[in-house]
Design an enzyme around this catalytic site. Structure first.
Site, PDB file in Angstrom:
ATOM      1  N   ARG A   1       0.683  -1.070   0.104  1.00 14.63           N
ATOM      2  CA  ARG A   1       0.049   0.063   0.110  1.00 14.63           C
ATOM      3  C   ARG A   1       0.776   1.263   0.102  1.00 14.63           C
ATOM      4  O   ARG A   1       0.304   2.364  -0.348  1.00 14.63           O
ATOM      5  CB  ARG A   1      -0.974  -0.086   1.498  1.00 14.63           C
ATOM      6  CG  ARG A   1      -1.845   1.123   1.176  1.00 14.63           C
ATOM      7  CD  ARG A   1      -3.144   0.755   1.985  1.00 14.63           C
ATOM      8  NE  ARG A   1      -2.850   0.382   3.431  1.00 14.63           N
ATOM      9  CZ  ARG A   1      -3.877  -0.018   4.402  1.00 14.63           C
ATOM     10  NH1 ARG A   1      -5.092   0.006   4.051  1.00 14.63           N
ATOM     11  NH2 ARG A   1      -3.365  -0.303   5.518  1.00 14.63           N
TER      12      ARG A   1
ATOM     13  N   VAL B   1      -9.837   1.933  -3.911  1.00  9.27           N
ATOM     14  CA  VAL B   1      -9.223   0.487  -3.794  1.00  9.27           C
ATOM     15  C   VAL B   1      -8.272   0.683  -2.642  1.00  9.27           C
ATOM     16  O   VAL B   1      -7.943   1.622  -1.953  1.00  9.27           O
ATOM     17  CB  VAL B   1      -8.636   0.184  -4.949  1.00  9.27           C
ATOM     18  CG1 VAL B   1      -9.881  -0.010  -6.282  1.00  9.27           C
ATOM     19  CG2 VAL B   1      -7.745   1.071  -5.393  1.00  9.27           C
ATOM     20  N   GLU B   2      -7.795  -0.624  -2.165  1.00 13.89           N
ATOM     21  CA  GLU B   2      -6.958  -0.826  -1.082  1.00 13.89           C
ATOM     22  C   GLU B   2      -7.465  -0.217   0.347  1.00 13.89           C
ATOM     23  O   GLU B   2      -6.454   0.176   0.913  1.00 13.89           O
ATOM     24  CB  GLU B   2      -5.438  -0.465  -1.445  1.00 13.89           C
ATOM     25  CG  GLU B   2      -4.971  -1.730  -2.517  1.00 13.89           C
ATOM     26  CD  GLU B   2      -3.688  -1.332  -2.763  1.00 13.89           C
ATOM     27  OE1 GLU B   2      -2.676  -0.643  -2.169  1.00 13.89           O
ATOM     28  OE2 GLU B   2      -3.037  -1.977  -3.736  1.00 13.89           O
ATOM     29  N   GLY B   3      -8.649  -0.073   0.442  1.00 15.29           N
ATOM     30  CA  GLY B   3      -9.212   0.503   1.762  1.00 15.29           C
ATOM     31  C   GLY B   3      -9.714   1.828   1.371  1.00 15.29           C
ATOM     32  O   GLY B   3      -8.923   2.658   1.035  1.00 15.29           O
TER      33      GLY B   3
END
Length: 807
Positions: free
Chosen positions: A375, A497-499
């Site tokens: 991330r 995306v990704e949280g």
């Protein structure tokens, strides 16, 4: 000595000891020494000694303190501590803390920051950027990919596989490139110069995916089989986590597997029956191997006593009967391969679990540990690269495009937007460099990765909107010559995306930061969860009294810094940046104090006060962004010509940190505490301002004027002046426009006319006829007119060409 003088000495000593975070023992002996001095000068009585000993002795007699102070407080702490799920515990345990912990604790060591080595590319990594990355940027046609075929071209796909773009994280012993995190970031930044589709396609398998999970947790057999195939491009990987019912709350996935016996390839084996329904999975439509997250259950106790084993990760070949892939989502006209996947009651051997059967139930820990690294690389790098290129293009366009007989970049409204773009481009590159540098030092910085992901994707969205405002119609008319529109359309994808960013800001940054970065809270929580009573009391006692000293110190330090403006603090450099370091130390101490007070006043309710958590996280984040900016300035030689960029980025960050503190105070639920906090933090009110109009003007000029400073903003981007490279062509046009301006002025002066800076070919003709310019100068004017028109022209179409074509 009079009693008043002695009392002042006591106050001064207490202040000094608390300020420097002295231990309880040191504090007690020092105060006892002053008591002795008071007795020698006959300014204190035996009654004062009795009170002193009644306070000091219980605190310093370990057994008494633990039994009558720490043990009751431990019981109280257990009662107010919020419940924590297993997935939350694993998320907290994942990754490491780094310099953000210094910022959280109120006393950042700036020399430590500057001593971190500056990331460097190896010769091999630089050659990859100069060779294959440059070539694939040249090969890619964004309009063809996004409008005509909604995919990368077959030639680009094959080139990516042949040159091992999907194997940057895979070790060389398996045939991969084994690039450092900083090199991966530079590759993604350059790819994002031309296409977010290209950057996303390369970034995802090098981030959270089967390759990373296999290297970290796979069995030797899994590594030896899959990693060479992934490196050679024989396998296309994807990782399936998100479900329709579990997006940001990934721990709630309903997908499941049942441990059982069954037949696989003609043999009876111990395995699991899997059922899943996933969506938003990048590369799923074309994947050959599917990384799958699911909850594994063992109702027949074939693996042990436990029934619910927890989240597990497995590798599923997509050619197995029943695995459904192929359908695609279409996210905001940015057609990277992304889609759903399903499977119903599919039997696979237990050794399909990544790491084998012993890793059953360890999937969530595996994921959050890998995500703490990935991330910090993919989305921040794509965002930084996009804005660096947009900064170069918007600056060039603003100097080329004229209205009201002057370049639009000289208009103050446009300067304001340019300053935001330029300042943020400098800052975002600094953040990716610092964060990936931490990874290359061996860190897995979970809090830093959340800060980077949230703030850089938000800045991407804001800056691309600013660029659209500057470009106007040039930006909104899609076509082969639009270098901005798809980036504008796709900006919300990175936010999601990704949280999701709302979750990241309100729950993750401070939620993890408060526990992981605080020097004592994690130890207190561990003690509260320890079932061994004696050990729990001992550990809690040590953490509690360390916490009390830490909190007391930050309260006094906050008040002192507020009263003095922190101007007495030392800084690593005695130049224009000195004041920044002082203010950042002050805000760091304010954050540490505010955090402890919020925990004490709100207790477990702080977890549910998401807007309080979000603002505390904002303060930490802006301190980190400013730190990265100052680190970059120092690493690049503290060049004064770059200072306007530093000034804009740091002053913008510190102003926002101040506003976050102000909003925290005004919205704190306990008004009496809020008043006290305002007195301690802003006794004379707030004073920091946004970057000034003068600073905005300087940054805007940098973007519009070729220089080494401007080159550093766009360093590493695809700006080659190839006829097919829109941004490279724009750079050449900017240079030629600036060369033409003195020639144009010479013609106007010679003709005694104020000609418009258009139709430069006609200006060239008039200049030649009047014998005012040379043939070479006339040719430059004529050629530049063609390029100028191309820079401001927009695409138009036959109506029949606009509908999407079906194959």
């Amino acid at each position: 000595m009079t009693y008043s003088i002695w009392l002042l000495l006591v106050i001064a000593l207490c202040w000094f000891m608390a300020y420097n975070r002295s231990s309880l023992t040191t504090f007690s002996f020092s105060l006892a020494g002053l008591m002795v001095v008071g007795s020698l000068f006959n300014v204190i009585s035996i009654f004062s000694w009795i009170i002193f000993l009644a306070i000091i002795l219980p605190l310093n007699i370990s057994s008494y303190r633990k039994q009558y102070i720490s043990e009751p407080l431990l019981k109280m702490f257990r009662g107010i501590m919020p419940e924590m799920s297993q997935t939350e515990k694993e998320a907290l345990d994942a990754g490491t803390t780094w310099f953000e912990a210094d910022l959280f604790r109120g006393d950042p060591n700036w020399q430590k920051l500057h001593n971190y080595p500056q990331p460097r590319l190896s010769a091999e990594e630089q050659a990859f950027l100069d060779g294959p990355v440059e070539e694939v940027c040249r090969m890619h046609n964004e309009w063809h990919a996004t409008h005509e075929i909604t995919d990368l071209s077959p030639e680009v796909w094959q080139y990516l596989k042949d040159k091992k773009f999907f194997a940057m994280i895979i070790k060389k012993k398996y045939g991969g490139l084994e690039f450092c995190a900083y090199a991966q970031s530079r590759v993604l930044q350059k790819l994002s110069s031309v296409s977010s589709v290209l950057a996303s396609t390369v970034g995802v398998p090098n981030s959270l995916g089967p390759g990373e999970l296999l290297q970290e947790y796979g069995t030797k057999e899994q590594q030896d089989y899959y990693l060479p195939r992934l490196a050679e491009g024989k396998e296309i990987p994807c990782f399936a986590l998100t479900s329709p019912e579990a997006g940001s709350d990934a721990g709630a996935i309903p997908d499941f597997g049942i441990v059982c016996r069954g037949e696989f390839e003609g043999k009876e084996v111990l395995g699991m029956r899997l059922t899943w329904d996933k969506r938003y999975i990048t590369l799923a439509p074309i994947a050959t191997v599917l990384g799958l997250a699911f909850k594994l259950q063992d109702p027949d106790h074939l693996l042990g006593d436990k029934v619910d084993l927890g989240i597990t990760c497995a590798l599923i070949p997509t050619d197995l009967e029943g695995v459904k892939i192929g359908r695609r989502h279409f996210p905001l006209n940015v057609p990277f391969q992304n889609g759903p996947t399903q499977g119903n009651d599919i039997f696979v051997p237990l050794d399909f679990i990544i790491g084998g059967a012993e890793m059953a139930g360890q999937g969530w820990r595996m994921l959050v540990e890998c995500l703490s690294v990935g991330r910090a690389i993919t989305l921040p790098s794509n965002s930084a690269g996009g804005i660096k290129s947009i900064a170069m293009a918007t600056g060039a366009y603003s100097r080329i495009r004229r209205q009201f007989k002057l370049p639009i970049g000289k208009m103050e409204g446009v300067e304001e937007a340019l300053a935001r773009i330029g300042g943020n481009a400098y800052l975002m590159d600094a953040v990716t460099t610092l964060s990936t540098g931490a990874i290359d030092l061996g860190e897995k910085p979970s809090v830093v990765s959340a800060i980077s992901k949230y703030h850089l994707t938000e800045k991407l969205r804001d800056c691309v909107a600013d660029s659209m405002d500057v470009h106007g119609g040039k930006g909104i008319c899609l076509g082969p010559n639009n270098y901005l529109g798809r980036g504008y359309q796709g900006a919300p994808i990175a936010i999601t995306v990704e949280g999701a960013n709302i979750l990241t800001r309100s729950m993750i940054i401070y939620g993890q930061g408060a526990i992981r970065c605080h020097p004592y809270v994690l130890a207190e929580m561990a003690a509260a969860q320890n079932e061994d009573h004696s050990t729990a009391v001992n550990d809690f006692d040590h953490a509690l009294f360390g916490h009390i000293g830490f909190a007391t110190s930050n309260i006094l330090r906050s008040l002192w810094f507020s009263l003095t403006g922190a101007r007495l603090l030392s800084a690593p450099y005695n130049d224009k940046t000195k004041r920044y370091y002082q203010v950042m130390t002050r805000f760091s101490t304010n954050l540490a104090m505010f955090s402890d007070i919020a925990m004490a006043v709100l207790g477990g309710d702080l977890k549910r006060r998401e807007r309080i958590s979000a603002r505390l996280g904002d303060v930490l984040s802006y301190l980190y962004l400013a730190s990265a900016t100052l680190k970059r300035y120092n690493d690049e030689g503290r060049k004064l010509e770059d200072f306007p960029l530093v000034q804009w980025a740091v002053e913008d960050s510190l102003y926002k940190a101040q506003e976050a503190l102000k909003e925290l105070i005004h919205n704190f639920p306990n008004k009496a505490v809020a008043i006290a906090l305002e007195t301690f933090i802003f006794p004379f009110g707030t004073w920091l301002k946004k970057p000034s109009d003068i600073t905005d003007h300087k940054v805007a000029r940098i973007l519009q004027t070729p220089s080494e400073t401007r080159d550093r903003i766009g360093q590493g981007q695809y700006l080659t002046p190839d006829p097919e490279n829109l941004m490279g062509t724009l750079e050449k046009t900017l240079t030629d426009i600036l060369k033409c301006e003195p020639i144009f002025d010479k013609v106007c002066k010679g003709l005694d006319q104020k000609l418009p800076f258009t139709q430069l070919n006609l200006v060239a003709q008039k200049g030649l006829e009047a014998q005012l310019i040379t043939e070479e100068e006339a040719e430059l004017l004529s050629n530049t007119e063609i390029a100028r028109k191309a820079a401001i022209d927009v695409d138009d179409f036959d109506p029949m060409d606009l509908p999407a074509k079906k194959a």
